[in-house]
Design a protein around this motif. Structure first.
Motif, mmCIF file in Angstrom:
data_model
loop_
_atom_site.group_PDB
_atom_site.id
_atom_site.type_symbol
_atom_site.label_atom_id
_atom_site.label_comp_id
_atom_site.label_asym_id
_atom_site.label_seq_id
_atom_site.Cartn_x
_atom_site.Cartn_y
_atom_site.Cartn_z
ATOM 1 N N ILE A 311 -11.134 6.860 3.486
ATOM 2 C CA ILE A 311 -10.122 5.801 3.641
ATOM 3 C C ILE A 311 -9.597 5.795 5.066
ATOM 4 O O ILE A 311 -9.426 4.737 5.692
ATOM 5 C CB ILE A 311 -8.963 6.012 2.638
ATOM 6 N N SER A 315 -10.115 2.697 7.686
ATOM 7 C CA SER A 315 -8.902 2.051 8.212
ATOM 8 C C SER A 315 -8.859 2.140 9.732
ATOM 9 O O SER A 315 -8.400 1.209 10.408
ATOM 10 C CB SER A 315 -7.655 2.709 7.617
ATOM 11 N N HIS A 340 -2.530 5.374 0.432
ATOM 12 C CA HIS A 340 -3.545 5.579 -0.609
ATOM 13 C C HIS A 340 -3.298 6.900 -1.336
ATOM 14 O O HIS A 340 -3.353 6.974 -2.577
ATOM 15 C CB HIS A 340 -4.939 5.558 0.020
ATOM 16 N N ALA A 388 -2.995 -3.670 2.428
ATOM 17 C CA ALA A 388 -4.225 -3.916 1.675
ATOM 18 C C ALA A 388 -4.754 -2.628 1.061
ATOM 19 O O ALA A 388 -5.224 -2.620 -0.096
ATOM 20 C CB ALA A 388 -5.270 -4.544 2.591
ATOM 21 N N THR A 389 -4.684 -1.523 1.800
ATOM 22 C CA THR A 389 -5.144 -0.232 1.290
ATOM 23 C C THR A 389 -4.282 0.225 0.121
ATOM 24 O O THR A 389 -4.792 0.749 -0.885
ATOM 25 C CB THR A 389 -5.113 0.824 2.406
ATOM 26 N N ARG A 390 -2.982 0.016 0.217
ATOM 27 C CA ARG A 390 -2.065 0.393 -0.862
ATOM 28 C C ARG A 390 -2.374 -0.391 -2.130
ATOM 29 O O ARG A 390 -2.423 0.161 -3.238
ATOM 30 C CB ARG A 390 -0.620 0.179 -0.415
ATOM 31 N N GLU A 391 -2.570 -1.708 -1.972
ATOM 32 C CA GLU A 391 -2.869 -2.550 -3.133
ATOM 33 C C GLU A 391 -4.206 -2.172 -3.763
ATOM 34 O O GLU A 391 -4.348 -2.154 -4.996
ATOM 35 C CB GLU A 391 -2.878 -4.016 -2.701
ATOM 36 N N ALA A 392 -5.184 -1.847 -2.924
ATOM 37 C CA ALA A 392 -6.485 -1.427 -3.440
ATOM 38 C C ALA A 392 -6.369 -0.111 -4.195
ATOM 39 O O ALA A 392 -7.039 0.096 -5.230
ATOM 40 C CB ALA A 392 -7.480 -1.295 -2.297
ATOM 41 N N ALA A 393 -5.512 0.791 -3.697
ATOM 42 C CA ALA A 393 -5.323 2.062 -4.385
ATOM 43 C C ALA A 393 -4.664 1.874 -5.748
ATOM 44 O O ALA A 393 -5.030 2.535 -6.728
ATOM 45 C CB ALA A 393 -4.468 2.987 -3.494
ATOM 46 N N LEU A 395 -4.866 -0.792 -7.607
ATOM 47 C CA LEU A 395 -5.887 -1.401 -8.474
ATOM 48 C C LEU A 395 -6.892 -0.333 -8.922
ATOM 49 O O LEU A 395 -7.298 -0.287 -10.101
ATOM 50 C CB LEU A 395 -6.602 -2.524 -7.723
ATOM 51 N N GLU A 396 -7.300 0.549 -8.004
ATOM 52 C CA GLU A 396 -8.262 1.600 -8.333
ATOM 53 C C GLU A 396 -7.720 2.550 -9.373
ATOM 54 O O GLU A 396 -8.408 2.924 -10.331
ATOM 55 C CB GLU A 396 -8.626 2.371 -7.065
ATOM 56 N N ASN A 399 -7.483 1.094 -12.943
ATOM 57 C CA ASN A 399 -8.756 0.886 -13.604
ATOM 58 C C ASN A 399 -9.359 2.184 -14.131
ATOM 59 O O ASN A 399 -10.401 2.153 -14.779
ATOM 60 C CB ASN A 399 -9.757 0.225 -12.646
#
Length: 400
Positions: A311, A315, A340, A388-393, A395-396, A399
């Motif tokens: 990550i 980044s 993250h 964006a990295t925070r939001e992706a984390a 979401l990850e 899931n």
């Protein structure tokens, strides 16, 4: 020599005197501080310039001394002392620790030159004859009087020499510094340019007398207000950087406390049991900042096993395309990896590339030092890459 309305001189003189008095307690605590001592001398001498150059003061000095024009060498002497104290201060101010011995030697030369000129001024006055009291136009009235003429010319030569020297020194120094120090130096240069204009007017008026002409209006009333503005600008120029430094020292903890808030909020979930040093309303801001930094570092230590080098690397590649400096790019990459890791730590799902491989050194290099920590905190709150990295984390983790 000055405006008949003494108030115009006494008010700035009183302000400079108060400023000098405010510097006495620090000087009392640090009696060996040569720079602080020079500042105090400058402020008191500048206050003396305004105090003795006013017409009521000139009349009072003549009356108390019993000599019709004794105020003339007194005013010239204190103006010479003001020029000398400026030179001494700028020499000490612009010299680094490795140049201290040389600065002290130059300062001694300036002090001895100033004392010599002042002694010569009084000697020439004693040798001369000035029986008619002149409160505002002594320079031109006695321009052709033996010894009094030499006294006037000596003062103007010394004044001009100091003005040229200060203008050159301050201009040269102002080219390599920034901020309040440069602003102060610019004010000093402007003040000394006005001093040179004052000297030129005086020399012109006196020279006109020597050639049988009359340009007395250049010496009075045009020249004295220029000298007054000059002295005020020079005094402010010296004080401004010192006041700015003190103000920054007062404001800096508050500013750092505000700047570190995003990092503290990001890591708050990882520091639930931090020791509270900042208790009560009267806790100093320095202690509060120390508490904040301690919490941030504790949080970084706690989430360290969740930091993902991949990550961070991804980044960093993105940040280098938009960041202004390499330091900013690393701060954004560190902030993204931190954001993250916080999400992973909160969700109890440690990063895939765990901590043992990174035990040999910290991944977040921006967290070293106050400036780096502030950059990291700023990136956490403002960088789109971090968001964006925070939001992706999030979401990850949701899931899984």
């Amino acid at each position: 020599m000055s405006n008949p309305n003494g108030v115009a001189f006494y008010i700035p003189g009183a302000l400079l005197f108060v400023a000098g008095c405010l510097k006495l307690p620090p000087l009392w605590r640090n009696p060996k501080d040569e720079l602080l001592r020079s500042v105090c001398i400058l402020l008191f001498v500048a206050a003396g310039v305004f105090g003795v150059a006013a017409v009521p003061s000139i009349a009072a000095i003549n009356r108390i001394s019993g000599l019709p024009n004794f105020a003339a060498p007194v005013v010239y002497a204190i103006l010479t002392a003001f020029s000398g104290s400026n030179l001494v201060l700028i020499i000490r101010w612009s010299s680094g620790p490795e140049e201290a011995a040389q600065a002290a030697r130059w300062a001694r030369w300036c002090n001895w030159a100033t004392i010599t000129v002042i002694a010569a001024l009084f000697t020439l006055f004693v040798l001369g004859e000035a029986p008619v009291e002149r409160l505002v136009d002594l320079d031109t009235f006695y321009a052709n009087t033996p010894y009094i003429r030499e006294m006037i010319v000596l003062y103007l030569i010394a004044h001009t020499t100091a003005a040229v020297t200060m203008t050159v020194l301050c201009t040269r120094w102002a080219r390599v510094v920034h901020g309040p120090l440069r602003a102060g130096l610019v004010l000093i240069v402007i003040g000394y340019i006005l001093n040179l204009i004052y000297d030129a007017l005086k020399f012109t008026a006196i020279g006109a007398r020597w050639t049988g002409h009359n340009l007395d209006h250049l010496s009075w009333p045009i020249a004295p207000p220029i000298a007054a503005v000059s002295a005020l600008l020079i005094g402010i120029g010296f004080v401004l950087p010192l006041l700015s430094q003190r103000l920054m020292n007062m404001v800096s903890p508050w500013l750092r406390y505000y700047q570190l808030q995003p990092a503290w909020r990001e890591l708050r979930v990882a520091t639930p049991h931090s020791i509270n040093l900042a208790r009560g309303l009267w806790t100093s801001m320095e202690v509060r900042v120390c508490q904040l930094e301690s919490d941030i570092y504790d949080g970084i230590l706690n989430i360290h096993p969740c930091l993902d080098p991949e990550i961070h690397a991804a980044s960093l590649r993105k940040a280098r395309k938009t960041a202004r400096t390499e330091e900013d790019a690393h701060a954004i990459a560190d902030a993204a990896a931190l954001a993250h890791a916080v999400v992973m730590w909160t969700r109890k799902t440690p990063g895939h590339s765990g901590g043992p491989e990174r035990a040999d050194g910290p991944l977040l290099t921006s967290a070293d030092g106050v400036a780096g920590l502030v950059r990291l905190s700023k990136a956490l709150s403002k960088s789109p890459i971090v968001q964006a990295t925070r939001e992706a984390a999030v979401l990850e983790s949701s899931n899984r």
